[in-house]
Write a protein that holds these residues in place. Structure first.
Motif, short mmCIF file in Angstrom:
data_model
loop_
_atom_site.label_atom_id
_atom_site.label_comp_id
_atom_site.label_asym_id
_atom_site.label_seq_id
_atom_site.Cartn_x
_atom_site.Cartn_y
_atom_site.Cartn_z
N THR A 153 65.02 39.89 44.44
CA THR A 153 65.72 39.09 45.45
C THR A 153 67.08 38.72 44.91
OG1 THR A 153 64.82 37.03 44.58
CG2 THR A 153 63.53 38.14 46.29
N PRO A 154 67.98 38.28 45.76
CA PRO A 154 69.29 37.84 45.25
C PRO A 154 69.17 36.69 44.23
CG PRO A 154 69.40 38.15 47.61
CD PRO A 154 67.96 38.32 47.22
N GLN A 155 68.20 35.79 44.43
CA GLN A 155 68.01 34.70 43.47
C GLN A 155 67.56 35.23 42.12
OE1 GLN A 155 65.09 32.50 45.61
NE2 GLN A 155 66.58 30.98 46.35
N LEU A 156 66.66 36.21 42.12
CA LEU A 156 66.17 36.79 40.87
C LEU A 156 67.28 37.54 40.16
CD1 LEU A 156 63.62 37.12 39.17
CD2 LEU A 156 63.17 39.23 40.42
N GLU B 173 72.48 35.33 34.79
CA GLU B 173 72.70 34.10 34.04
C GLU B 173 72.01 34.15 32.68
OE1 GLU B 173 71.27 31.06 36.61
OE2 GLU B 173 73.13 30.93 37.74
N ASN B 174 70.79 34.66 32.65
CA ASN B 174 70.05 34.77 31.38
C ASN B 174 70.75 35.71 30.42
OD1 ASN B 174 68.14 33.00 32.30
ND2 ASN B 174 66.62 34.55 32.75
N LYS C 117 76.07 34.74 24.88
CA LYS C 117 76.73 33.59 24.25
C LYS C 117 76.04 33.19 22.96
CE LYS C 117 78.51 31.27 28.36
NZ LYS C 117 78.36 30.07 29.21
N VAL C 118 74.71 33.10 22.99
CA VAL C 118 74.00 32.68 21.79
C VAL C 118 74.08 33.74 20.69
CG1 VAL C 118 71.64 33.49 22.28
CG2 VAL C 118 71.98 31.41 20.99
N VAL D 102 70.80 24.57 31.02
CA VAL D 102 70.74 25.87 30.35
C VAL D 102 69.79 26.77 31.17
CG1 VAL D 102 70.26 27.07 28.20
CG2 VAL D 102 71.03 24.71 28.15
N PRO D 103 70.29 27.85 31.74
CA PRO D 103 69.47 28.63 32.68
C PRO D 103 68.50 29.61 32.03
CG PRO D 103 71.65 29.55 32.58
CD PRO D 103 71.65 28.34 31.70
N ILE D 104 67.94 29.28 30.88
CA ILE D 104 66.97 30.16 30.24
C ILE D 104 65.96 29.28 29.51
CG2 ILE D 104 68.26 30.45 28.10
CD1 ILE D 104 67.39 33.38 28.10
#
Length: 104
Positions: A21-24, A30-31, A37-38, A93-95
């Motif tokens: 889905t678009p949300q997934l 984002e993940n 970044k990390v 934090v999105p993860i």
């Protein structure tokens, strides 16, 4: 957990189909962004802490020492420097923290 009789050799499970889905897709992007970044933050931290200028400070070789560096050194500093928080907050934090710790 389900308590099964000792004679039970297998049970049937229902398989689920995942539909994108678009949300997934947004969450996946984002993940990946957070993981990148990390990763960059970790490389910079390790170079700054254990790099060629600090040859007298060896990187820990045992499991306990590596867990200490990841859990107690890198993760809190990453959260503080990048997201400006002191402890894990799933809304900012999105993860999941477990996924991020497994990646390190």
């Amino acid at each position: 957990m389900i308590d099964l009789p000792k004679k039970t050799e297998y049970i049937r499970v229902r398989h689920c189909r995942l539909v994108t889905t678009p949300q997934l897709e947004k969450r996946y992007v984002e993940n990946i962004d957070v993981l990148n970044k990390v990763y960059q933050y970790t490389v910079k931290y390790l170079e700054k802490t254990y790099g060629y200028k600090h040859l007298n400070r060896p990187y820990p070789t045992d499991k306990k020492g590596k867990i200490y560096v990841i859990k107690d050194q890198i993760m809190p500093r990453f959260l503080h420097d990048v997201y400006h928080i002191d402890k894990w907050d799933g809304k900012k934090v999105p993860i999941h923290s477990q996924a991020l710790r497994d990646e390190l």
